[in-house]
Design a protein around this motif. Structure first.
Motif, short mmCIF file in Angstrom:
data_model
loop_
_atom_site.label_atom_id
_atom_site.label_comp_id
_atom_site.label_asym_id
_atom_site.label_seq_id
_atom_site.Cartn_x
_atom_site.Cartn_y
_atom_site.Cartn_z
N UNK A 50 0.86 -1.19 0.00
CA UNK A 50 0.00 0.00 0.00
C UNK A 50 0.90 1.23 0.00
N UNK A 51 0.73 2.08 -1.01
CA UNK A 51 1.62 3.21 -1.24
C UNK A 51 0.83 4.51 -1.22
N UNK A 52 1.39 5.54 -0.59
CA UNK A 52 0.84 6.90 -0.69
C UNK A 52 1.86 7.76 -1.43
N UNK A 53 1.41 8.40 -2.50
CA UNK A 53 2.25 9.33 -3.26
C UNK A 53 1.75 10.75 -2.97
N UNK A 54 2.53 11.49 -2.19
CA UNK A 54 2.15 12.84 -1.76
C UNK A 54 2.67 13.85 -2.77
N UNK A 55 1.77 14.66 -3.32
CA UNK A 55 2.15 15.54 -4.41
C UNK A 55 2.40 14.73 -5.66
N UNK A 56 1.40 13.92 -6.01
CA UNK A 56 1.58 12.92 -7.08
C UNK A 56 1.71 13.55 -8.46
N UNK A 57 1.32 14.82 -8.61
CA UNK A 57 1.45 15.48 -9.91
C UNK A 57 0.66 14.76 -10.98
N UNK A 73 -1.83 1.94 -5.11
CA UNK A 73 -1.37 3.32 -5.03
C UNK A 73 -2.51 4.29 -4.72
N UNK A 74 -2.29 5.12 -3.70
CA UNK A 74 -3.14 6.28 -3.43
C UNK A 74 -2.29 7.53 -3.64
N UNK A 75 -2.82 8.47 -4.38
CA UNK A 75 -2.09 9.71 -4.62
C UNK A 75 -2.91 10.92 -4.18
N UNK A 76 -2.24 11.91 -3.61
CA UNK A 76 -2.91 13.16 -3.27
C UNK A 76 -2.12 14.31 -3.88
N UNK A 77 -2.85 15.34 -4.31
CA UNK A 77 -2.21 16.53 -4.87
C UNK A 77 -3.14 17.71 -4.66
N UNK A 78 -2.55 18.89 -4.52
CA UNK A 78 -3.32 20.11 -4.28
C UNK A 78 -4.01 20.59 -5.55
N UNK A 79 -3.55 20.13 -6.71
CA UNK A 79 -4.07 20.60 -7.99
C UNK A 79 -5.10 19.64 -8.56
N UNK A 80 -6.31 20.13 -8.79
CA UNK A 80 -7.34 19.30 -9.40
C UNK A 80 -6.95 18.88 -10.81
N UNK A 81 -6.28 19.77 -11.54
CA UNK A 81 -5.88 19.42 -12.90
C UNK A 81 -4.87 18.28 -12.90
N UNK A 82 -3.96 18.29 -11.97
CA UNK A 82 -3.02 17.18 -11.84
C UNK A 82 -3.74 15.88 -11.50
N UNK A 83 -4.69 15.94 -10.59
CA UNK A 83 -5.45 14.75 -10.19
C UNK A 83 -6.25 14.21 -11.38
N UNK A 113 7.26 11.26 -1.23
CA UNK A 113 7.02 12.71 -1.27
C UNK A 113 8.17 13.32 -2.06
N UNK A 114 8.03 13.27 -3.38
CA UNK A 114 9.08 13.75 -4.27
C UNK A 114 8.80 15.19 -4.68
N UNK A 115 9.49 16.10 -4.04
CA UNK A 115 9.48 17.54 -4.35
C UNK A 115 8.16 18.27 -4.06
N UNK A 116 7.33 17.85 -3.06
CA UNK A 116 6.09 18.61 -2.81
C UNK A 116 6.13 19.53 -1.61
N UNK A 117 7.27 19.63 -0.91
CA UNK A 117 7.27 20.29 0.40
C UNK A 117 7.83 21.70 0.39
#
Length: 501
Positions: A50-57, A73-83, A113-117
């Motif tokens: 079970x993986x979480x990708x934070x700032x999945x782009x 895989x679960x991914x979260x991102x602040x951008x709806x367009x990216x999602x 968390x690759x480059x989202x912070x």
């Protein structure tokens, strides 16, 4: 040539990534170091992790590679367009979410968390690493990709006093200057260790982004394995407990009026099946009164006579048995209760181990729902961390005793004592709470918060006024990031019998 300066913060990040969307993949998608890090991670994971990708782009290459390898895989991102792009291209669950407010409903084997912070303040970055740790299963892996501060900032005067991070750094990104927080390699290592991680790898790579005027980026990839529970941190734990704090009704009331608490309802849910409940350190009696109204009776123990009178006067017909006494000498017989609750009291007790042992003594381990519930501060509790920063060094001038409060020490000692007394089935859960300071005028807001926080634990301290003044720059910086609320985040510890007698 840059077009805009993007400020620090979540809203600015959402606008930026909605704007760049697929262009981000064109600029950064073909990064051999990222691809190697993901492949190395896959070799460390079991089947169907079970993986979480934070700032999945856009999902490429992290989520897509992990999904193709058979992982969940679960991914979260602040951008709806990216999602939206992720959902079209990658198998998995992709959610538009701000990582700061995201609440995970499961634990993961690994978090990427690759480059989202970069857009977070240091305070929020610190909090996120502890949250990441809590979202991982024991032994789970955290993979961070970033740019260390020393790769971009050479002016040492811009660093904080610890020389571990820079806030407000303007970093180039796809034709913009993005206001960023950058940690040094040492700062990242320190933060990982504070959150209970063992650092297993630190890898550096120079990457050339694919857009006009892009300079090479000196990137760092950090891998950590969760070895200790983050809610007992920050690590390392102190060897000696600070002296207990002093609390007065006059100091507590202004703080309590601004407090929005969520742990109260959570505790009521935890004890909903219990019939004999003792609340140790009952304060104004809200909890035992609520319990009594549900199950017919409850017990309140409070050392302060004035507060006992308040409970009696406000119980509104509820059958609450009120006793004066201390946690170190609970005035009830062995095994009388099926639940004991102690909310936010351990930093006030004189003898910590004796208090915890007394709680065990009065709970019947044979009861069907036997449990002990402790509520204390989380390691990223803003109120406590601000008091440590502003008041701790001033208090230290007059004593050789430690003056930095450490809530994790209290919780760790509770785990130790309860386990030794066969209440070793222990769970820890984070709960949100915050103090509101809604004044629009910053100077009024700062002055009010400084007075309330300094008084809370140091009302009788001879250097109180000095502490209030020390709070001013600390709070001005804090409110620039979180304008109207100071987090009072807590941890709920529930201990159940390990073996029924």
């Amino acid at each position: 040539m840059t077009d805009d300066i993007i400020p620090l913060g979540t809203a600015a990040a959402e606008t930026l990534f909605d704007k760049v969307n697929i262009a981000y993949e064109d600029a950064y998608g073909n990064n051999p170091a990222v691809e190697k890090q993901v492949q190395d991670a896959i070799s460390m994971l079991g089947d169907k992790a079970k993986i979480l990708d934070v700032g999945c782009g856009t999902g490429v290459p992290v989520s897509s590679t992990l999904s193709k390898a058979g992982h969940d895989v679960t991914g979260i991102d602040i951008s709806q367009k990216m999602i939206d792009i992720c959902r079209e291209r990658v198998k998995g669950s992709f959610i538009k979410a701000d990582m700061i407010s995201f609440q995970s409903q499961q634990q993961f084997d690994a978090i990427f968390a690759f480059f989202p912070l970069f857009h977070l303040s240091y305070c929020s970055t610190h909090s996120m690493i502890f949250k990441f740790a809590s979202w991982l299963k024991p032994g789970g892996l955290l993979f961070i990709a970033t740019i260390p501060a020393e790769a971009l900032v050479t002016d040492e005067s811009l660093y904080d006093s610890s020389k571990e991070y820079v806030e407000g750094c303007e970093a180039p990104f796809m034709g913009n200057l993005v206001t960023s927080t950058l940690l040094t390699t040492q700062g990242w290592h320190h933060l990982f260790q504070q959150a209970g991680f063992e650092i297993t790898a630190t890898v550096y790579h120079t990457f050339q982004p694919n857009y006009t005027s892009a300079a090479p980026e000196h990137q760092m990839f950090l891998t950590g394995r969760r070895c200790h529970h983050p809610f007992l941190g920050p690590y390392p734990l102190p060897s000696v407990r600070p002296p207990p704090h002093q609390l007065s009704e006059e100091a507590w009331e202004p703080f309590a009026k601004r407090l929005t608490r969520h742990e109260f309802d959570a505790v009521l849910e935890i004890i909903k099946l219990n019939k004999e409940v003792l609340d140790v350190g009952s304060g104004h009696g809200e909890l035992p009164i609520a319990v009594a109204k549900k199950v017919g009776k409850a017990y309140a123990l409070e050392p302060n006579t004035g507060r006992n009178d308040l409970i009696v006067n406000h119980r509104d017909g509820a059958n609450v048995h009120v006793a004066k006494g201390t946690a170190e000498a609970i005035p009830y017989s062995d095994r009388k209760f099926d639940a004991v609750v102690a909310m936010w009291i351990l930093h006030y007790v004189d003898d910590l181990e004796k208090s915890l042992t007394e709680m065990v003594r009065v709970v019947d381990p044979a009861a069907p729902n036997a449990r002990i519930i402790i509520v204390q501060g989380a390691p990223d509790n803003d109120c406590i961390n601000l008091m440590n920063e502003a008041c701790g060094p001033i208090a230290a001038r007059d004593t050789d005793a430690p003056t930095i409060d450490h809530q994790g020490f209290l919780l760790a000692k509770a785990c130790e004592v309860f386990t030794a007394h066969r209440f070793g089935d222990i769970s820890l859960e984070r709960v949100n709470a915050y103090c509101s300071f809604p004044d629009e005028d910053l100077s009024i807001r700062v002055s009010c918060a400084a007075s309330i926080l300094a008084n809370l634990w140091y009302r009788s301290h001879p250097r109180l006024e000095e502490m209030k003044k020390a709070f001013v720059p600390v709070l001005e910086k804090f409110f620039a990031d979180k304008p109207f609320q100071i987090g009072d985040y807590g941890v709920i510890l529930v201990a159940k019998p390990t073996v029924k007698p």
